[in-house]
Each structure stands twice: as C-alpha cells, then as structure tokens.
Scaffold this motif. Structure first.
Motif, PDB file in Angstrom:
ATOM      1  N   TYR A  98      46.184 -48.690  40.569  1.00 29.59           N
ATOM      2  CA  TYR A  98      44.858 -49.202  40.856  1.00 29.59           C
ATOM      3  C   TYR A  98      43.885 -48.377  40.040  1.00 29.59           C
ATOM      4  O   TYR A  98      43.770 -47.162  40.222  1.00 29.59           O
ATOM      5  CB  TYR A  98      44.547 -49.088  42.346  1.00 29.59           C
ATOM      6  CG  TYR A  98      43.076 -49.263  42.672  1.00 29.59           C
ATOM      7  CD1 TYR A  98      42.482 -50.514  42.580  1.00 29.59           C
ATOM      8  CD2 TYR A  98      42.298 -48.177  43.069  1.00 29.59           C
ATOM      9  CE1 TYR A  98      41.142 -50.691  42.872  1.00 29.59           C
ATOM     10  CE2 TYR A  98      40.958 -48.348  43.361  1.00 29.59           C
ATOM     11  CZ  TYR A  98      40.380 -49.598  43.269  1.00 29.59           C
ATOM     12  OH  TYR A  98      39.039 -49.763  43.555  1.00 29.59           O
ATOM     13  N   GLU A 126      36.260 -54.749  46.420  1.00 32.96           N
ATOM     14  CA  GLU A 126      36.591 -55.492  47.634  1.00 32.96           C
ATOM     15  C   GLU A 126      37.964 -56.142  47.531  1.00 32.96           C
ATOM     16  O   GLU A 126      38.776 -56.086  48.467  1.00 32.96           O
ATOM     17  CB  GLU A 126      35.520 -56.555  47.884  1.00 32.96           C
ATOM     18  CG  GLU A 126      35.707 -57.350  49.168  1.00 32.96           C
ATOM     19  CD  GLU A 126      35.426 -56.534  50.429  1.00 32.96           C
ATOM     20  OE1 GLU A 126      35.819 -56.987  51.515  1.00 32.96           O
ATOM     21  OE2 GLU A 126      34.829 -55.443  50.309  1.00 32.96           O
ATOM     22  N   LYS A 145      40.733 -53.535  47.663  1.00 31.94           N
ATOM     23  CA  LYS A 145      40.845 -52.961  49.000  1.00 31.94           C
ATOM     24  C   LYS A 145      41.670 -53.902  49.878  1.00 31.94           C
ATOM     25  O   LYS A 145      42.555 -53.459  50.619  1.00 31.94           O
ATOM     26  CB  LYS A 145      39.450 -52.780  49.609  1.00 31.94           C
ATOM     27  CG  LYS A 145      39.476 -52.141  51.001  1.00 31.94           C
ATOM     28  CD  LYS A 145      38.121 -52.182  51.663  1.00 31.94           C
ATOM     29  CE  LYS A 145      37.816 -53.581  52.166  1.00 31.94           C
ATOM     30  NZ  LYS A 145      36.568 -53.652  52.982  1.00 31.94           N
ATOM     31  N   ASN A 146      41.399 -55.195  49.771  1.00 27.90           N
ATOM     32  CA  ASN A 146      42.165 -56.183  50.539  1.00 27.90           C
ATOM     33  C   ASN A 146      43.639 -56.173  50.150  1.00 27.90           C
ATOM     34  O   ASN A 146      44.522 -56.315  51.000  1.00 27.90           O
ATOM     35  CB  ASN A 146      41.590 -57.582  50.320  1.00 27.90           C
ATOM     36  CG  ASN A 146      40.200 -57.742  50.918  1.00 27.90           C
ATOM     37  OD1 ASN A 146      39.821 -56.981  51.805  1.00 27.90           O
ATOM     38  ND2 ASN A 146      39.447 -58.726  50.444  1.00 27.90           N
ATOM     39  N   GLN A 147      43.912 -56.022  48.864  1.00 28.52           N
ATOM     40  CA  GLN A 147      45.296 -56.005  48.406  1.00 28.52           C
ATOM     41  C   GLN A 147      46.043 -54.790  48.947  1.00 28.52           C
ATOM     42  O   GLN A 147      47.192 -54.890  49.375  1.00 28.52           O
ATOM     43  CB  GLN A 147      45.343 -56.024  46.879  1.00 28.52           C
ATOM     44  CG  GLN A 147      44.987 -57.374  46.291  1.00 28.52           C
ATOM     45  CD  GLN A 147      45.186 -57.428  44.793  1.00 28.52           C
ATOM     46  OE1 GLN A 147      45.207 -56.399  44.129  1.00 28.52           O
ATOM     47  NE2 GLN A 147      45.319 -58.625  44.255  1.00 28.52           N
ATOM     48  N   ASN A 148      45.404 -53.638  48.920  1.00 29.31           N
ATOM     49  CA  ASN A 148      46.056 -52.420  49.405  1.00 29.31           C
ATOM     50  C   ASN A 148      46.391 -52.524  50.886  1.00 29.31           C
ATOM     51  O   ASN A 148      47.381 -51.962  51.354  1.00 29.31           O
ATOM     52  CB  ASN A 148      45.163 -51.203  49.148  1.00 29.31           C
ATOM     53  CG  ASN A 148      45.108 -50.816  47.686  1.00 29.31           C
ATOM     54  OD1 ASN A 148      46.046 -51.084  46.939  1.00 29.31           O
ATOM     55  ND2 ASN A 148      44.026 -50.202  47.259  1.00 29.31           N
ATOM     56  N   GLU A 149      45.563 -53.260  51.631  1.00 32.17           N
ATOM     57  CA  GLU A 149      45.807 -53.417  53.062  1.00 32.17           C
ATOM     58  C   GLU A 149      47.017 -54.305  53.333  1.00 32.17           C
ATOM     59  O   GLU A 149      47.548 -54.325  54.443  1.00 32.17           O
ATOM     60  CB  GLU A 149      44.560 -54.006  53.742  1.00 32.17           C
ATOM     61  CG  GLU A 149      43.381 -53.021  53.779  1.00 32.17           C
ATOM     62  CD  GLU A 149      42.108 -53.671  54.313  1.00 32.17           C
ATOM     63  OE1 GLU A 149      42.133 -54.904  54.532  1.00 32.17           O
ATOM     64  OE2 GLU A 149      41.115 -52.956  54.501  1.00 32.17           O
ATOM     65  N   GLN A 150      47.468 -55.065  52.327  1.00 35.60           N
ATOM     66  CA  GLN A 150      48.600 -55.969  52.488  1.00 35.60           C
ATOM     67  C   GLN A 150      49.947 -55.334  52.148  1.00 35.60           C
ATOM     68  O   GLN A 150      50.991 -55.946  52.330  1.00 35.60           O
ATOM     69  CB  GLN A 150      48.406 -57.207  51.607  1.00 35.60           C
ATOM     70  CG  GLN A 150      47.201 -58.050  51.980  1.00 35.60           C
ATOM     71  CD  GLN A 150      47.280 -58.579  53.405  1.00 35.60           C
ATOM     72  OE1 GLN A 150      48.309 -59.129  53.804  1.00 35.60           O
ATOM     73  NE2 GLN A 150      46.215 -58.410  54.166  1.00 35.60           N
ATOM     74  N   ASP A 157      51.746 -52.888  53.498  1.00 36.31           N
ATOM     75  CA  ASP A 157      52.686 -52.706  54.615  1.00 36.31           C
ATOM     76  C   ASP A 157      53.374 -54.019  54.977  1.00 36.31           C
ATOM     77  O   ASP A 157      54.588 -54.066  55.205  1.00 36.31           O
ATOM     78  CB  ASP A 157      51.961 -52.143  55.837  1.00 36.31           C
ATOM     79  CG  ASP A 157      51.609 -50.677  55.678  1.00 36.31           C
ATOM     80  OD1 ASP A 157      52.189 -50.030  54.779  1.00 36.31           O
ATOM     81  OD2 ASP A 157      50.752 -50.181  56.432  1.00 36.31           O
TER      82      ASP A 157
END
Length: 209
Positions: A21, A128, A131-136, A138
């Motif tokens: 990233y 943004e 950030k959304n991608q990193n949250e996915q 897991d």
C-alpha cells in the motif's frame, strides 16, 4: 501431511503481507519526470512482482494510458501527485479489466475530482478506498482457508498419491479462479449498467448544449 498443509497455507498468506500500500504521504509533493515516476513505482510496488525482472510500469505503458484518456496529460512532461494516485489505481485495475472498462471508471473520476474540482480530492478517495480494502483482509484470509480445506477433501481415492495431490491443487486453483471470474463478471455488469449509461447520457447532454 497436516504440517505440510499448514506450511503451504502460510506460504500463500505471506502473499498478503507482501501487498504494497503506497501511502499518499510517501508520494512526493513535487511534480516528477517520467523516469522518476517509473523508478518510484518500481521501488514501492516491487514486492508484488512475480519475477524480479518484471516491469511494473514502463514509459510506453504510461504514454498509452495518456493516449487512451486514462491519465490526464502531464504538465510540461511532469506528473503530479494526482497522476501518481491514478497510476496506482490503473496498476491494480489493468490486471482484470479492459482498457475500455477502466476508461468508463476513470472518465467520471477525473472529470469530477482531478485538479481540485471538488472538495473531495483524489487523495481523499485513494485513502478511503484502500482503508476499506485493508479491512477486508481478514475476511479474505478466512475465505481462502475455507476453499483450501474444501479442495483437500476432493479426489480422496485418486492414486498414486502424486496424482491425488495434483488434483487437489488443481481443485484449489479452480475454486480461486471461479471466485475471480464471478467478481469480474459483477464488475463488468456494474460498469455496463451504471457508469457506461451515465457516460452516454453525459455525451448526449454535451451534444444538445
């Protein structure tokens, strides 16, 4: 065999750790010449290379992106921070989408948000989205584990063992590939149903004015 499976999965998940990233703060706030752009991208995305000699972004590629209206023309042969952000998006999109599909996505993006045309800039959008991608991550890891375990249950009676292992691996690849295929179909449908129609309407409005 169970230990080997765990080691195999670990080697696969090491790929997630290598996902680069590029923090917007790492991108210089000064305009860059072409050589500086390609050097920057090569240094910051090198972990995503399959082979060390692979070229991530070449001068020819970048020039073609400009010719195909994916990338706004550089200012006096220099590329801004916004150019760099767009190039990063292109780098990821080009692996699964056609040039025309990327155009459909990028046209409204650059028309509305490139060059300080909106309170929401490209840097804000970039932060943004990633950030959304990193949250996915897991959820993605769990899904890959589920597919892998399912593939290990396939072809239990195949002989010899070498053939059985090949077929299990083939099954795993097919499951992952089908997942990519379905999501690619979904992306293309979204583009066709929304972005493409919107682009047609905007072109029609311009002709009428």
């Amino acid at each position: 065999m169970e230990n080997n499976n765990e080691e195999y999965l670990k080697s696969i998940f090491d790929c997630f750790k290598k996902l680069d990233y590029i923090n917007p703060d790492e991108i210089p706030n000064i305009d860059l010449y072409m050589d500086q752009v390609t050097t920057f991208m090569d240094e910051h995305l090198q972990a995503s290379k399959r082979y060390s000699e692979d070229k991530l972004l070449t001068k020819t590629m970048i020039n073609n992106y400009t010719k195909n209206n994916l990338l706004p023309s550089p200012n006096k042969k220099k590329y801004s921070k916004e150019h760099m952000l767009l190039l990063i998006f292109i780098y990821y999109f080009k692996n699964i989408l056609s040039i025309s599909d990327i155009q459909s996505i990028f046209n409204p993006l650059t028309e509305k948000y490139y060059g300080e045309k909106s309170d929401i800039g490209l840097e804000t959008i970039y932060k943004e989205v990633f950030k959304n991608q990193n949250e996915q991550i897991d959820a993605l890891v769990k899904d890959v584990i589920r597919k892998y375990n399912k593939s290990r249950e396939s072809f239990p009676d195949a002989q010899p063992e070498e053939d059985r292992e090949f077929l299990k691996t083939f099954s795993f690849i097919c499951m992952l590939s089908f997942d990519v295929y379905i999501k690619k179909q979904m992306i293309e449908k979204i583009i066709d149903d929304t972005l493409t129609d919107k682009a047609k309407e905007e072109k029609k409005e311009k002709k009428e004015t």
